[in-house]
Design an enzyme around this catalytic site. Structure first.
Site, short mmCIF file in Angstrom:
data_model
loop_
_atom_site.label_atom_id
_atom_site.label_comp_id
_atom_site.label_asym_id
_atom_site.label_seq_id
_atom_site.Cartn_x
_atom_site.Cartn_y
_atom_site.Cartn_z
N GLU A 25 0.81 -1.22 0.00
CA GLU A 25 0.00 0.00 0.00
C GLU A 25 0.84 1.27 0.00
O GLU A 25 0.33 2.35 0.22
CB GLU A 25 -1.04 -0.01 1.13
CG GLU A 25 -0.53 -0.48 2.47
CD GLU A 25 -1.64 -0.59 3.52
OE1 GLU A 25 -2.78 -0.21 3.28
OE2 GLU A 25 -1.31 -1.05 4.63
N ASP A 43 -4.82 3.09 0.57
CA ASP A 43 -3.59 3.82 0.87
C ASP A 43 -2.70 3.95 -0.35
O ASP A 43 -2.08 4.99 -0.57
CB ASP A 43 -2.84 3.13 2.02
CG ASP A 43 -3.41 3.52 3.36
OD1 ASP A 43 -3.68 4.72 3.56
OD2 ASP A 43 -3.63 2.64 4.20
N CYS A 72 -7.37 -5.83 -1.16
CA CYS A 72 -8.40 -5.65 -0.13
C CYS A 72 -8.82 -4.20 0.03
O CYS A 72 -9.58 -3.86 0.93
CB CYS A 72 -7.94 -6.23 1.20
SG CYS A 72 -6.43 -5.49 1.79
C1 PEP Z 1 -6.09 -0.04 2.20
O1 PEP Z 1 -5.31 0.85 2.53
O2 PEP Z 1 -6.48 -0.23 1.04
C2 PEP Z 1 -6.64 -0.94 3.24
C3 PEP Z 1 -7.37 -1.97 2.90
O3 PEP Z 1 -6.38 -0.64 4.54
P1 PEP Z 1 -7.17 0.51 5.38
O4 PEP Z 1 -8.31 0.98 4.52
O5 PEP Z 1 -7.62 -0.13 6.64
O6 PEP Z 1 -6.09 1.51 5.55
MG MG Z 2 -4.37 0.78 4.47
#
Ligand code: PEP
Ligand code: MG
Length: 588
Positions: A435, A459, A506
């Protein structure tokens, strides 16, 4: 009552109407409104009433403190009572209402800030400290003037639509789930915490409305159209009827999609793509399974640390992960280690305030410096791994050394458990979230140290396009289809596959129907998303061949802008899954 229509960003689909519950936070918008000569007396009476109400509140709190702590601490509240009796503050506000003919909350907030700044500028430490008292008690008065609720969503008695500047993870964690039917906020974007929670709870949400908190009152009726990003305040009968019909229509579409939930995410030529769900709270598991998830691709464990004054014990962690492992078996569940920071803070850790929290001491950076906290979580995951199929994933890896350090700590924990003859899954897979641009560019190096990658596009997009993911003013720049983002994703998948590890995604991009064919064509092995999105994505995957998807990727990588790419993908979607495209109208 005047009907007002506002346009924001729809972040969780669905349409619903209901009553406003206006939530106060540290920040809220103060409306500014001209008043007529005739309204002055009414305005002053409102002010007096709010002052009296606030005094009563403070007196009650003082009594409680005196009883539960001691009289000495109760004296702190005497300072608040003094502010409420401050003639200058009160008289100046009243005079300005009479003279300037503006609403009282606006003028009171100006006078208040002026006074607080004067205190702040003093040399004497005691007087300086009074600025905080002035602001604190001032906020109470403003809250009463604006008819806002205190920040507590746990004891709701009727169904409400929560309207707030923003929702913090502790607000949503404490919330009475059955009573909250939609979210509406001033700030935020598709990947902000509020948006992620709304999708997890399957309730409509619209964010980035700028000043909706200044436009509604408690108890107002509003319509929230999360599919099209609209909010309508005080709708007339005709509008209500129109939206009720739309609500029914959406329900029919959702029901139709249900037939896909138990089918595999498989293309017409037999290529399988695993479709998993993101999890915030273990209670969501029945709904996740009901939507046909084939596993959990991201369990955001930070929610487990919220709304408590101490840290969870190893056993509490263990019980939670055991529950997830057992409920999801035989499917796997990827547990992401603590990702605090960014827009998720934990009060019990008292981390310092930072200028750039998203670029700061967050996620794995924090865990590597607090191995005590990190090891507790790792130990619990390993112990729970015998109850099903768990995997571990580290957030925000930015280079291989960080990854090696995390793996080293995990190795130590494994050795400690072995020494004590505590059982765990020796084959448990360990992965890294990709990320950050630096992780993406060195994915070939990182791939040698882990069993899988999961791309966190929320991110990755924020860091590669230099766009704060929760700042609504630049929300329009948040483009998953930006050629830079697509090139990064493609190279991460290729680097992973060259090293023979699987690569998933994700971030919220995985849930967006218009990107499904591209992600398939790029060769992603797994997509993890809010469970509601699974049937729709399955439907698209089942309507194309892998060959077609690869061809589309080749083609779009020659295009120059996100707009052109999206246009081309929409054309393709119109051919293979026209009804999905119709549902997206206006939404994404
Ligand atoms: C992301 O950064 O895509 C992620 C799944 O983590 P979060 O949204 O919890 O930062
Ligand atoms: Mg993230």
């Amino acid at each position: 009552m005047e009907k007002i229509e506002l346009k924001g960003i729809g972040v969780s689909p669905g349409v619903i109407s209901g009553k406003v519950f206006l939530l106060t936070g540290e920040r809220f918008s103060i409306p500014k409104r001209e008043i007529s000569e005739g309204e002055v007396a009414e305005e002053l009476a409102r002010f007096e009433k709010a002052l009296a109400q606030t005094t009563e509140e403070v007196v009650q709190i003082r009594k409680k403190v005196a009883k539960e702590i001691d009289e000495e601490h109760a004296h702190i509240l005497d300072a608040h009572l003094l502010v409420l009796e401050d003639i200058l503050l009160i008289e100046e506000t009243m005079k300005r209402v009479e003279k300037e003919k503006l609403n009282v909350e606006y003028l009171f907030s100006r006078v208040l800030e002026n006074l607080a700044e004067k205190f702040e500028a003093m040399d004497d430490a005691y007087l300086k400290g009074r600025a905080a008292d002035v602001r604190d008690v001032g906020r109470r008065v403003l809250r009463n003037l604006l008819g806002r609720e205190h920040r507590d969503l746990s004891s709701l008695e009727e169904e409400v639509i929560v309207v707030a500047y923003d929702l913090s993870p502790s607000d949503t964690a404490a919330m009475h789930r059955e009573k909250v039917i939609a979210f509406v906020t001033d700030v935020g974007g598709k990947t902000s915490h509020t948006a992620i929670m709304a999708r997890a709870l399957e309730i409509p949400a619209v964010v980035a409305l700028r000043d909706v908190t200044a436009k509604v009152k408690r108890g107002d009726r509003i319509i929230v159209d999360g599919t099209n990003g609209m909010v309508i305040i005080n709708p007339d009968e005709e509008t209500l009827k129109k939206y009720e019909a739309e609500e029914d229509e959406l329900e029919v579409i959702e029901r139709k999609l249900e037939e896909f939930k138990d089918l595999a995410g498989q293309t017409l030529d037999g290529h399988r793509l695993e479709l998993a769900a993101n999890l915030e709270m273990p209670e969501e598991i029945p709904s996740i399974l009901a939507h046909g998830a084939e596993g959990i691709g991201l369990y955001r464990t930070e929610f487990f640390y919220l709304n408590r004054t101490d840290l969870p014990t190893e056993d509490e962690h263990y019980q939670a992960y055991k529950f997830v492992a057992e409920k999801m078996a035989p499917h796997s569940a990827i547990i992401r280690t603590l990702d605090l920071g960014g827009d998720k803070f934990l009060s019990q850790l008292q981390t310092p305030r930072e200028m750039n929290p998203f670029l700061g001491w967050r996620a794995i950076r924090f865990c590597l410096e607090r191995p005590d906290i990190f090891k507790t979580q790792l130990r619990a995951i390993l112990r729970a791994s015998v109850h099903g199929k768990l995997k571990i994933m580290y957030p925000l890896i930015s280079g291989v050394e960080e990854l090696r350090r995390a793996n080293q700590i995990l190795k130590e924990v494994r050795e400690e458990l072995r020494a004590k003859a505590v059982a765990f899954d020796e084959n448990l897979e360990v992965g890294a979230m990709i990320e950050t641009p630096s992780a993406a560019m060195t994915a070939d190096i990182l791939a040698r140290e882990v069993d899988f990658f999961s791309i966190g596009t929320n991110d990755l997009i924020q860091y590669s396009l230099a766009i704060d993911r929760v700042n609504e003013k630049i929300g329009y720049l948040y483009e998953p289809a930006h050629p830079a983002v697509l090139r990064l994703i493609k190279s991460i998948v290729e680097a992973g596959h060259r090293q023979r590890i699987w690569v998933g995604m994700c971030g919220e991009m995985a849930a967006e129907p218009i990107f499904a064919i591209i992600l398939l064509g790029m060769g992603l092995d797994e997509l993890s998303m809010s469970a509601v999105a699974i049937p729709k994505i399955k439907k698209i995957i089942r309507a194309v061949t892998m060959k077609e998807a690869r061809r589309l990727v080749k083609e779009i990588l020659t295009l120059s802008t996100a707009r052109e790419i999206e246009q081309r993908v929409r054309e393709k979607l119109a051919k293979v899954a026209p009804d999905v495209l119709t549902q997206l109208a206006g939404g994404q």
